[in-house]
Write an enzyme that holds these catalytic residues in place. Sequence first.
Site, PDB file in Angstrom:
ATOM      1  N   GLY A  53       0.215   1.449  53.745  1.00 56.28           N
ATOM      2  CA  GLY A  53      -0.186   2.218  54.704  1.00 56.28           C
ATOM      3  C   GLY A  53      -0.552   3.623  54.474  1.00 56.28           C
ATOM      4  CB  SER A  54      -2.852   5.817  54.417  1.00 52.62           C
ATOM      5  OG  SER A  54      -3.728   5.438  55.528  1.00 52.62           O
ATOM      6  CB  ALA A  56      -1.403  13.553  58.131  1.00 50.47           C
ATOM      7  CG  ASP A 171       3.956  14.893  66.694  1.00 53.75           C
ATOM      8  OD1 ASP A 171       3.298  14.370  67.615  1.00 53.75           O
ATOM      9  OD2 ASP A 171       3.368  14.938  65.566  1.00 53.75           O
TER      10      ASP A 171
HETATM   11  P1  AMP Z   1       3.360   8.285  56.717  1.00 55.93           P
HETATM   12  O1  AMP Z   1       2.493   8.801  55.843  1.00 55.93           O
HETATM   13  O2  AMP Z   1       4.693   8.612  56.704  1.00 55.93           O
HETATM   14  O3  AMP Z   1       2.856   8.800  58.107  1.00 55.93           O
HETATM   15  O4  AMP Z   1       3.294   6.748  56.783  1.00 55.93           O
HETATM   16  C1  AMP Z   1       1.996   6.104  57.148  1.00 55.93           C
HETATM   17  C2  AMP Z   1       2.096   4.604  57.245  1.00 55.93           C
HETATM   18  O5  AMP Z   1       2.884   4.061  56.204  1.00 55.93           O
HETATM   19  C3  AMP Z   1       3.181   4.223  58.416  1.00 55.93           C
HETATM   20  O6  AMP Z   1       2.554   4.371  59.660  1.00 55.93           O
HETATM   21  C4  AMP Z   1       3.701   2.929  58.139  1.00 55.93           C
HETATM   22  O7  AMP Z   1       2.661   1.883  58.425  1.00 55.93           O
HETATM   23  C5  AMP Z   1       3.811   2.855  56.481  1.00 55.93           C
HETATM   24  N1  AMP Z   1       5.003   3.239  56.067  1.00 55.93           N
HETATM   25  C6  AMP Z   1       5.424   4.539  55.464  1.00 55.93           C
HETATM   26  N2  AMP Z   1       6.827   4.252  55.140  1.00 55.93           N
HETATM   27  C7  AMP Z   1       6.919   3.257  55.353  1.00 55.93           C
HETATM   28  C8  AMP Z   1       8.293   2.503  54.890  1.00 55.93           C
HETATM   29  N3  AMP Z   1       9.335   3.084  54.510  1.00 55.93           N
HETATM   30  N4  AMP Z   1       8.355   1.116  55.241  1.00 55.93           N
HETATM   31  C9  AMP Z   1       7.251   0.584  55.397  1.00 55.93           C
HETATM   32  N5  AMP Z   1       6.103   1.053  55.746  1.00 55.93           N
HETATM   33  C10 AMP Z   1       6.155   2.371  55.791  1.00 55.93           C
END
Ligand code: AMP
Length: 421
Positions: A53-54, A56, A171
């Site tokens: 995932g990615s 901001a 949020d």
């Molecule tokens: P974030 O950068 O925290 O907004 O995460 C971006 C995306 O990465 C999220 O929408 C999830 O799809 C994935 N992601 C982040 N952390 C986790 C985690 N601990 N387990 C599984 N997927 C994650």
Amino acid sequence: SLRYLLSNCHLIKAVFEEYTMNKNKREKEFYSIDVGDSTFIVLKRYQNLRPIGSGAQGIVCSAYDQLLERNVAIKKLSRPFQNQTHAKRAYRELVLMKYVNHKNIIGLLNVFTPQKSLEEFQDVYLVMELMDANLCQVIQMELDHERLSYLLYQMLCGIKHLHAAGIIHRDLKPSNIVVKSDCTLKILDFGLARTAATGLLMTPYVVTRYYRAPEVILGMGYQANVDIWSVGCILAEMVRHKILFPGRDYIDQWNKVIEQLGTPTQEFMLKLNQSVRTYVENRPRYAGYTFEKLFPDVLFPADSDHNKLKASQARDLLSKMLVIDASKRISVEEALKHPYINVWYDPAEVEAVSGSYLLIFLFPFFFSQPPPKIPDKQLEEREHTVEAWKELIYKEVYDWEEWNRNGVIRGQPSPLAQVQQ
Ligand code: AMP
């Protein structure tokens, strides 16, 4: 003085050797791997990195932790101190993740930086529990009432815990909520800082705002149930499989809110500040729709009497969450007791922390409730230069590494000291 210098030479040499040894040791602990457009430099214990995932802040990978013998998620924060927005968010996240311990909030397993000193400091890696998917992916699915209400229940438990710690999220959105295939759920982040600029009159920049409450959109004061609005939007989207209030910006989003829910009352208008009120009062007037119209039976599974009952309960909950005037909106505690949700209610769980019972038994002071309140000043009122942010964030990472080495965080009681007492 030359003799003095010479006599100290061995000391200088020793210090230098120690430095070189540490540097080499550190370099040996890490390896570099390309994932997508990014390069991760991670501890060797983390293997088999795959992008999942990615957001901001950067890219998230899944990995296998050879030490804990489990899968984990690793998030790379690239130069998190580069500007106020990034720095404040990264710092807040780092501090709060360390403090908050609840089964419905993502847990931090490790923090590290591959750089060896403050001067070289660039990136922070957060190692977290790994979940299977975010809620955006779940929203596409047709869920039964059991799963739907269980997901909501866990969101509310997580939110309640954040509120008890003095954190009002403001949020919540599907991309920041993650789930596992066994239907367990965790909130990934801590939302907006108290001082975060938001509101109708603020410059828009690209973030998802569909789930933000009217009091956030309209720049009003807010209370804990600001987060209930977001849960209402998420429930609505799970039922409709479409974003409830998909505005291009806050202005457009406010239009979407009033078109469906109706123009708010005069009593509400009086709570707005003058410029916002002028704007809101001059919008076309809408009567809005009933919740039966907004969320008709066809959207819910209604094949049995049980499902019909559940559909009407879900609709009733939606009608209590999606209330423009926060003073008339349901609270988190009331929502947890609502018939659609309270089937899951377990007092131990509503308050529960993550971690094994053995740990809770051995170190009850770590798991005592309510959670410690985070001092506001420390987190919310900070505006710093890039250099100062760099140092603050570096210190948090360094403290974590020190804690791992000694089992103690500076300024906090040692668990051993408490056991010995
Ligand atoms: P974030 O950068 O925290 O907004 O995460 C971006 C995306 O990465 C999220 O929408 C999830 O799809 C994935 N992601 C982040 N952390 C986790 C985690 N601990 N387990 C599984 N997927 C994650």
